[in-house]
Motif scaffolding. Structure first.
Motif, PDB file in Angstrom:
ATOM      1  N   GLY A   1       0.733  -1.310   0.113  1.00  0.00           N
ATOM      2  CA  GLY A   1       0.060   0.176   0.042  1.00  0.00           C
ATOM      3  C   GLY A   1       0.943   1.391  -0.074  1.00  0.00           C
ATOM      4  N   ASP A   2       2.038   1.155   0.706  1.00  0.00           N
ATOM      5  CA  ASP A   2       2.932   2.394   0.882  1.00  0.00           C
ATOM      6  C   ASP A   2       3.491   2.767  -0.413  1.00  0.00           C
ATOM      7  N   ILE A   3       3.829   1.775  -1.212  1.00  0.00           N
ATOM      8  CA  ILE A   3       4.526   1.880  -2.527  1.00  0.00           C
ATOM      9  C   ILE A   3       3.823   2.335  -3.424  1.00  0.00           C
ATOM     10  N   LEU A   4       2.414   1.729  -3.437  1.00  0.00           N
ATOM     11  CA  LEU A   4       1.415   2.113  -4.441  1.00  0.00           C
ATOM     12  C   LEU A   4       1.012   3.591  -4.272  1.00  0.00           C
ATOM     13  N   LYS A   5       0.902   4.325  -2.921  1.00  0.00           N
ATOM     14  CA  LYS A   5       0.973   5.394  -2.610  1.00  0.00           C
ATOM     15  C   LYS A   5       1.782   6.467  -3.285  1.00  0.00           C
ATOM     16  N   TYR A   6       2.996   5.672  -3.214  1.00  0.00           N
ATOM     17  CA  TYR A   6       4.137   6.781  -3.640  1.00  0.00           C
ATOM     18  C   TYR A   6       3.921   6.904  -5.427  1.00  0.00           C
ATOM     19  N   LEU A   7       3.355   5.916  -5.874  1.00  0.00           N
ATOM     20  CA  LEU A   7       3.307   5.766  -7.154  1.00  0.00           C
ATOM     21  C   LEU A   7       1.937   6.345  -7.698  1.00  0.00           C
ATOM     22  N   LYS A   8       1.131   7.115  -6.757  1.00  0.00           N
ATOM     23  CA  LYS A   8      -0.039   7.809  -7.131  1.00  0.00           C
ATOM     24  C   LYS A   8      -0.886   6.782  -7.548  1.00  0.00           C
ATOM     25  N   GLN A   9      -1.143   5.472  -7.299  1.00  0.00           N
ATOM     26  CA  GLN A   9      -2.268   4.439  -7.512  1.00  0.00           C
ATOM     27  C   GLN A   9      -2.956   4.185  -6.419  1.00  0.00           C
ATOM     28  N   TYR A  10      -3.594   5.360  -5.962  1.00  0.00           N
ATOM     29  CA  TYR A  10      -4.487   5.472  -4.740  1.00  0.00           C
ATOM     30  C   TYR A  10      -5.377   4.429  -4.411  1.00  0.00           C
TER      31      TYR A  10
ATOM     32  N   GLU B   1      -5.712   1.385  -5.824  1.00  0.00           N
ATOM     33  CA  GLU B   1      -5.224   0.246  -5.365  1.00  0.00           C
ATOM     34  C   GLU B   1      -4.564   0.193  -4.174  1.00  0.00           C
ATOM     35  N   ALA B   2      -3.791   1.059  -3.678  1.00  0.00           N
ATOM     36  CA  ALA B   2      -3.150   1.405  -2.559  1.00  0.00           C
ATOM     37  C   ALA B   2      -4.118   1.113  -1.236  1.00  0.00           C
ATOM     38  N   ILE B   3      -5.407   1.744  -1.360  1.00  0.00           N
ATOM     39  CA  ILE B   3      -6.253   1.549  -0.305  1.00  0.00           C
ATOM     40  C   ILE B   3      -6.735   0.136  -0.192  1.00  0.00           C
ATOM     41  N   THR B   4      -6.878  -0.657  -1.480  1.00  0.00           N
ATOM     42  CA  THR B   4      -7.268  -1.866  -1.478  1.00  0.00           C
ATOM     43  C   THR B   4      -6.180  -2.749  -0.559  1.00  0.00           C
ATOM     44  N   GLN B   5      -4.975  -2.480  -0.949  1.00  0.00           N
ATOM     45  CA  GLN B   5      -4.015  -3.246  -0.048  1.00  0.00           C
ATOM     46  C   GLN B   5      -3.932  -3.027   1.270  1.00  0.00           C
ATOM     47  N   TYR B   6      -4.264  -1.706   1.946  1.00  0.00           N
ATOM     48  CA  TYR B   6      -4.160  -1.329   3.167  1.00  0.00           C
ATOM     49  C   TYR B   6      -5.277  -2.270   3.745  1.00  0.00           C
ATOM     50  N   HIS B   7      -6.523  -2.222   3.133  1.00  0.00           N
ATOM     51  CA  HIS B   7      -7.701  -3.109   3.710  1.00  0.00           C
ATOM     52  C   HIS B   7      -7.260  -4.404   3.635  1.00  0.00           C
TER      53      HIS B   7
ATOM     54  N   LEU C   1      -2.538   4.697   5.500  1.00  0.00           N
ATOM     55  CA  LEU C   1      -3.817   4.926   4.824  1.00  0.00           C
ATOM     56  C   LEU C   1      -4.182   6.364   5.465  1.00  0.00           C
ATOM     57  N   GLY C   2      -4.001   6.699   6.603  1.00  0.00           N
ATOM     58  CA  GLY C   2      -4.292   8.280   7.162  1.00  0.00           C
ATOM     59  C   GLY C   2      -3.614   9.182   6.558  1.00  0.00           C
ATOM     60  N   GLN C   3      -2.161   8.998   5.906  1.00  0.00           N
ATOM     61  CA  GLN C   3      -1.441   9.938   5.230  1.00  0.00           C
ATOM     62  C   GLN C   3      -2.005   9.811   3.721  1.00  0.00           C
ATOM     63  N   LEU C   4      -2.480   8.654   3.111  1.00  0.00           N
ATOM     64  CA  LEU C   4      -3.159   8.914   1.753  1.00  0.00           C
ATOM     65  C   LEU C   4      -4.553   9.439   1.809  1.00  0.00           C
TER      66      LEU C   4
ATOM     67  N   GLU D   1      -3.579  13.130   1.966  1.00  0.00           N
ATOM     68  CA  GLU D   1      -3.003  13.770   0.662  1.00  0.00           C
ATOM     69  C   GLU D   1      -4.279  13.901  -0.362  1.00  0.00           C
ATOM     70  N   ARG D   2      -5.237  13.091  -0.349  1.00  0.00           N
ATOM     71  CA  ARG D   2      -6.461  13.159  -0.961  1.00  0.00           C
ATOM     72  C   ARG D   2      -7.346  14.368  -0.727  1.00  0.00           C
ATOM     73  N   GLY D   3      -7.117  14.813   0.460  1.00  0.00           N
ATOM     74  CA  GLY D   3      -8.026  15.695   1.015  1.00  0.00           C
ATOM     75  C   GLY D   3      -9.401  15.291   1.696  1.00  0.00           C
ATOM     76  N   GLU D   4      -9.288  13.774   1.946  1.00  0.00           N
ATOM     77  CA  GLU D   4     -10.290  13.366   2.768  1.00  0.00           C
ATOM     78  C   GLU D   4     -10.025  13.316   4.310  1.00  0.00           C
ATOM     79  N   TYR D   5     -10.102  14.580   4.800  1.00  0.00           N
ATOM     80  CA  TYR D   5      -9.663  14.705   6.143  1.00  0.00           C
ATOM     81  C   TYR D   5     -10.394  13.989   7.148  1.00  0.00           C
ATOM     82  N   GLU D   6     -11.688  13.526   7.078  1.00  0.00           N
ATOM     83  CA  GLU D   6     -12.516  12.789   7.990  1.00  0.00           C
ATOM     84  C   GLU D   6     -12.062  11.255   7.948  1.00  0.00           C
ATOM     85  N   LYS D   7     -11.661  10.822   6.864  1.00  0.00           N
ATOM     86  CA  LYS D   7     -11.445   9.554   6.946  1.00  0.00           C
ATOM     87  C   LYS D   7      -9.781   9.368   7.495  1.00  0.00           C
ATOM     88  N   ALA D   8      -9.103  10.479   7.145  1.00  0.00           N
ATOM     89  CA  ALA D   8      -7.820  10.516   7.533  1.00  0.00           C
ATOM     90  C   ALA D   8      -7.703  10.645   9.238  1.00  0.00           C
TER      91      ALA D   8
END
Length: 378
Positions: free
Chosen positions: A273-282, A284-290, A306-309, A312-319
């Protein structure tokens, strides 16, 4: 048996029965050899035949009778070292190690018999005198190089010492002499153990270098491990961590996928998930974290990534929810410094998502404590 045959047998000579007994003895037919020697002794009392009779009885497992027979031989020739050796062997089979040693020791050097040395080695083993045991087993092998069991015994002793290299040397010699021998499995196990020890040492050294942020040197050790054990999942995981630090995310992704091929667990999914996050594949990254949370819903690495992701996407409540979960994680299995870092990240994350000053203030307390413990690294 007919009357005529009985009469014929009665008049057969001592030499006839001895010759026939020797014939059966050469064929290791101890039952028939015993019968022939017994009939020979009915013709004439002879210490050599008593010795042969005792030898047959020994191999038939009739140890008390064997002892009686060898004593008859020794009554006629009390200083015969071959008879003394056989008496020691009989005592060994009876479990009387004291008397076995008493008769085997003085006779062994006189008759130069590999089995006498072998038995003395086994007795020394029973008394845990391993150096003496090796000495006797070596003498047995030098006396008769065909006695490959001596090599096995020495190899076993070196295994007890933890000297794997010496053990391998003797087991290899055994396999060379006896390619289909049953102890090949032990040699394979030793080689596997040596590899595992090398792997363990390489992992330990690699992790120490990672802590010191010597990534290139650490990478060399983890490359070494993957050569020793192709499917070692943790080596691939740590290689992924190193490539991630070098920002070579494509390589990092390949390594973490290799790790997941061998073992599916929370840590590996989280790193993917971390690596996909850096690749901006958000997505898929979320899927891996789950996926990671399915294996462990108390894993701080997942909630941090997941919180950092989400942040970054501006989804502050989920973060914010993720940072709450991070702060609630029970992290007793982690080092104090690592727990402090997760708490720092969680508090800063909460401060950023809620604009609450108190979270930043609390994070400063952890930062000061963390820095005070790691001044040497600052």
């Amino acid at each position: 048996m007919g009357l005529l045959n009985k009469l014929k047998e009665k008049f057969k000579s001592f030499d006839y029965w001895v010759e026939k007994g020797d014939y059966y003895l050469d064929k290791e037919d101890y039952e028939n050899a015993f019968e022939c020697y017994y009939k020979a002794l009915e013709k004439k009392n002879d210490p050599i035949i008593w010795n042969n009779l005792a030898y047959c009885l020994l191999h038939l497992g009739r140890y008390s009778e064997a002892l009686e027979a060898i004593n008859e031989a020794l009554d006629s020739d009390p200083n015969n070292h071959f008879y003394l050796y056989l008496k020691g062997w009989i005592y060994y089979k009876m479990g009387d190690l004291g008397n076995a040693y008493k008769y085997l020791k003085p006779s062994s050097d006189k008759i130069k018999n590999d089995n006498a040395y072998y038995l003395l080695g086994k007795i020394a083993l029973e008394y845990e005198d391993y150096n003496k045991a090796i000495e006797y087993f070596n003498k047995a092998y030098q006396t008769n190089p065909k006695n490959v069991d001596t090599l096995v015994e020495i190899g076993k002793i070196y295994l007890l010492y933890g000297d794997l290299d010496s053990a391998v040397e003797y087991f290899c010699e055994y396999i060379k002499k006896n390619p289909n021998g049953k102890y090949k499995i032990i040699l394979d196990a030793i080689e596997k153990s040596k590899n595992e020890i090398q792997v363990y040492n390489s992992i330990e050294e690699g992790l120490n270098l990672l802590k010191m942020k010597k990534y290139v040197e650490a990478l060399k050790y983890f490359n070494k491990i993957t050569k020793l054990i192709q499917n070692d999942e943790y080596s691939h995981y740590y290689k992924a961590v190193i490539f991630e630090n070098f920002e070579e995310y494509g390589k990092a992704l390949k390594e973490i996928e290799k790790a997941l091929e061998n073992s599916k667990n929370c840590l590996f999914y989280s790193k993917k998930g971390d690596i996909l996050k850096y690749l901006k594949q958000y997505d898929e990254a979320i899927t891996q974290y789950h996926n990671a949370l399915k294996y462990n819903n108390e894993c701080p690495y997942v909630y941090l990534g997941l919180g950092q992701l989400y942040f970054e996407r501006g989804e502050y409540e989920k973060a914010s929810e993720c940072f709450d979960s991070l702060l609630e994680c029970y992290m007793s299995n982690l080092a104090v410094e690592d727990r402090d870092l997760f708490n720092i990240y969680g508090l800063i994350g909460k401060g950023e998502t809620s604009n609450t000053k108190r979270f930043f203030e609390e994070s400063l307390n952890y930062i000061n404590r963390y820095l005070s413990k790691n001044m040497d690294n600052v």
